[in-house]
Motif scaffolding. Structure first.
Motif, PDB file in Angstrom:
ATOM      1  N   SER A 284       0.844  -1.206   0.000  1.00 32.61           N
ATOM      2  CA  SER A 284       0.000   0.000   0.000  1.00 32.61           C
ATOM      3  C   SER A 284       0.876   1.252   0.000  1.00 32.61           C
ATOM      4  O   SER A 284       0.572   2.230  -0.678  1.00 32.61           O
ATOM      5  CB  SER A 284      -0.894   0.068   1.235  1.00 32.61           C
ATOM      6  OG  SER A 284      -1.646  -1.087   1.325  1.00 32.61           O
TER       7      SER A 284
ATOM      8  N   ARG B 179       2.200   1.794  -3.469  1.00 31.48           N
ATOM      9  CA  ARG B 179       1.098   2.309  -4.313  1.00 31.48           C
ATOM     10  C   ARG B 179       0.837   3.774  -4.005  1.00 31.48           C
ATOM     11  O   ARG B 179       0.564   4.569  -4.901  1.00 31.48           O
ATOM     12  CB  ARG B 179      -0.173   1.494  -4.088  1.00 31.48           C
ATOM     13  CG  ARG B 179      -0.150   0.164  -4.816  1.00 31.48           C
ATOM     14  CD  ARG B 179      -1.526  -0.511  -4.807  1.00 31.48           C
ATOM     15  NE  ARG B 179      -1.353  -1.935  -4.978  1.00 31.48           N
ATOM     16  CZ  ARG B 179      -1.400  -2.824  -3.973  1.00 31.48           C
ATOM     17  NH1 ARG B 179      -1.685  -2.443  -2.733  1.00 31.48           N
ATOM     18  NH2 ARG B 179      -1.197  -4.107  -4.217  1.00 31.48           N
TER      19      ARG B 179
ATOM     20  N   ASN C 219       2.615   6.064  -5.953  1.00 31.54           N
ATOM     21  CA  ASN C 219       2.332   5.908  -7.389  1.00 31.54           C
ATOM     22  C   ASN C 219       3.269   4.949  -8.097  1.00 31.54           C
ATOM     23  O   ASN C 219       3.459   5.062  -9.312  1.00 31.54           O
ATOM     24  CB  ASN C 219       2.389   7.257  -8.120  1.00 31.54           C
ATOM     25  CG  ASN C 219       1.054   7.940  -8.045  1.00 31.54           C
ATOM     26  OD1 ASN C 219       0.019   7.261  -7.982  1.00 31.54           O
ATOM     27  ND2 ASN C 219       1.075   9.260  -8.013  1.00 31.54           N
TER      28      ASN C 219
ATOM     29  N   ASP D  65       3.915   1.684  -9.871  1.00 38.72           N
ATOM     30  CA  ASP D  65       3.054   0.691 -10.511  1.00 38.72           C
ATOM     31  C   ASP D  65       3.596  -0.705 -10.164  1.00 38.72           C
ATOM     32  O   ASP D  65       4.739  -1.036 -10.506  1.00 38.72           O
ATOM     33  CB  ASP D  65       3.043   0.921 -12.027  1.00 38.72           C
ATOM     34  CG  ASP D  65       1.952   0.110 -12.716  1.00 38.72           C
ATOM     35  OD1 ASP D  65       1.643  -0.998 -12.224  1.00 38.72           O
ATOM     36  OD2 ASP D  65       1.424   0.575 -13.738  1.00 38.72           O
TER      37      ASP D  65
END
Ligand code: AMP
Length: 301
Positions: free
Chosen positions: A56, A59, A62, A64
Motif C-alpha cells: 500500500s 502504491r 504511485n 506501478d
C-alpha cells in the motif's frame, strides 16, 4: 522508468539502534526515491508473508506494481550491521528465498520503457529483464560484492549492455581488480559502461566518464541513523531526475548526481523507509539549494 530489484524484509543493527523485518530492498528504495521525480514501474517478487501495508505504501507513491508477483514461499531477507564507520555494511545473512526461482514477467507495454534501472539483484535476472526491453534510451545498473564474487561472468556480460554503472568504492576496487580508484574506474569503463558513478558514503560521489570527472560531497548531517538503502535511494534520485528531464548533457548529469545525494541524505536520517514516507518535494528542493551553497566558491579570475 522500469526497475527490477529486491523487495525485502531487512533486519539491521547500527550503533544507534536495531530494527527487525522492516521494509527494505534495492527495488523498494530505488522506486520510492525515483517516484518523487517520475512514474516508476517495478518488477520484483515477494512471498506470501509480505505485509500488505508495504505494498500500500508503494502504491501511495504511485509506483506501478503490475510487475510485482506475490508467490508461495518467503520474501527475500537481508540482515546487516554497521559499526561506527557507517560507510561499510557487514552482511550477516542473505536469504534469497522467492528470488531463487523467480522468472521476471514484463507486463504488456513495459517492454517499451526508455529508462531502465537494474537495481542490485542476481545479474542473471538483470540480464533477463534487459533482454526484454526494446530500444531503451538509458540503462543503468547497480550490483554488490555478493554478486561480484558469486556471479562475475554474468555481471561482465551485463556490463557490456549498460550505459551507467553505480556502485560503491569497495565494489569499484573489487570489480576492477585494482586498489587505485582512478585506475579501477578506467578498467570498469573499458568493460562497457560509458559512465561510472562511485558512491562513497559520507564522502559523497565521484563520476567518471571517458572525458569527464565530477566530484560531489555528501550533505553533512548531524543525525545518521542507518545507511541502509542510501545507494539505491541515490540511484533513484539520479535516474528519476534524468528520466524527468530526458537530458543527458554533462551539466544535467551533474545535477542528477546532486539530486541523488539529496535523496540519500534523507534516507539515512531514519531506519528503513521511515524518512521517505514523510518526505515532501519542497524539502528536496530546499536541500538541493543548500547543497549548491555548500560547494560554491569563487574562481581565480
Ligand atoms: P544499499 O544500502 O543501498 O546498498 O542497499 C541496501 C538494500 O539492499 C537492503 O534493503 C537489502 O534488502 C538489499 N540487499 C542486500 N543484499 C542484497 C542482495 N544480495 N541482492 C539484492 N538486494 C540486496
Amino acid at each position: 522508468m522500469l526497475v527490477v530489484g529486491s523487495v525485502a524484509l531487512d533486519s539491521v543493527e547500527t550503533p544507534f539502534g536495531k530494527v527487525e523485518e522492516v521494509l527494505g530492498g534495492s527495488g523498494t528504495y530505488f522506486s520510492t526515491s525515483a517516484s518523487f521525480f517520475t512514474d516508476v514501474n517495478l518488477v520484483a517478487v515477494v512471498g506470501e508473508d509480505f505485509p500488505e501495508e508495504h505494498l500500500s505504501f508503494l502504491r501511495s507513491r504511485n509506483v506501478d506494481l503490475g510487475g510485482l508477483r506475490k508467490v508461495p514461499g518467503q520474501t527475500f531477507r537481508w540482515k546487516g550491521e554497521y559499526g561506527y564507520d557507517l560507510n561499510d555494511a557487514h552482511t550477516l545473512e542473505t536469504h534469497l528465498n522467492v528470488f531463487e526461482n523467480f522468472r521476471p514477467e514484463i507486463p504488456v507495454g513495459w517492454e517499451k520503457s526508455k529508462f531502465v534501472f537494474l537495481a542490485n539483484i542476481d545479474p542473471h535476472l538483470q540480464l533477463e529483464v534487459l533482454d526484454r526491453i526494446v530500444e531503451p534510451e538509458v540503462v543503468a545498473c547497480d550490483t554488490m560484492n555478493f554478486w561480484i564474487e558469486r556471479e562475475r561472468p554474468a555481471l561482465v556480460e551485463l556490463l557490456k549492455k549498460v550505459d551507467i554503472l553505480l556502485i560503491n568504492e569497495s565494489e569499484v576496487r573489487q570489480l576492477g581488480g585494482e586498489a587505485n580508484l582512478v585506475k579501477a574506474a578506467r578498467i570498469i569503463l573499458d568493460m562497457g559502461p560509458k559512465t561510472l558513478v562511485v558512491k562513497r558514503g559520507e564522502y559523497g560521489a565521484l563520476m567518471f566518464s571517458e572525458h569527464a570527472l565530477f566530484a560531489a560531497p555528501a550533505y553533512p548531517l548531524e543525525e545518521v541513523f542507518d545507511p541502509t538503502g542510501a545507494g539505491d535511494t541515490f540511484a533513484g534520485g539520479f535516474m528519476g531526475y534524468l528520466a524527468a528531464t530526458r537530458n543527458l548533457s554533462p551539466e544535467n548529469i551533474r545535477q542528477a548526481i546532486i539530486f541523488g545525494s539529496v535523496m540519500a541524505s534523507f534516507t539515512v536520517e531514519r531506519f528503513s523507509l521511515e524518512r521517505m514516507k514523510v518526505l515532501e518535494y519542497v524539502e528536496i528542493k530546499e536541500r538541493f539549494r543548500k547543497f549548491k551553497l555548500l560547494t560554491e566558491f569563487q574562481g581565480l579570475d
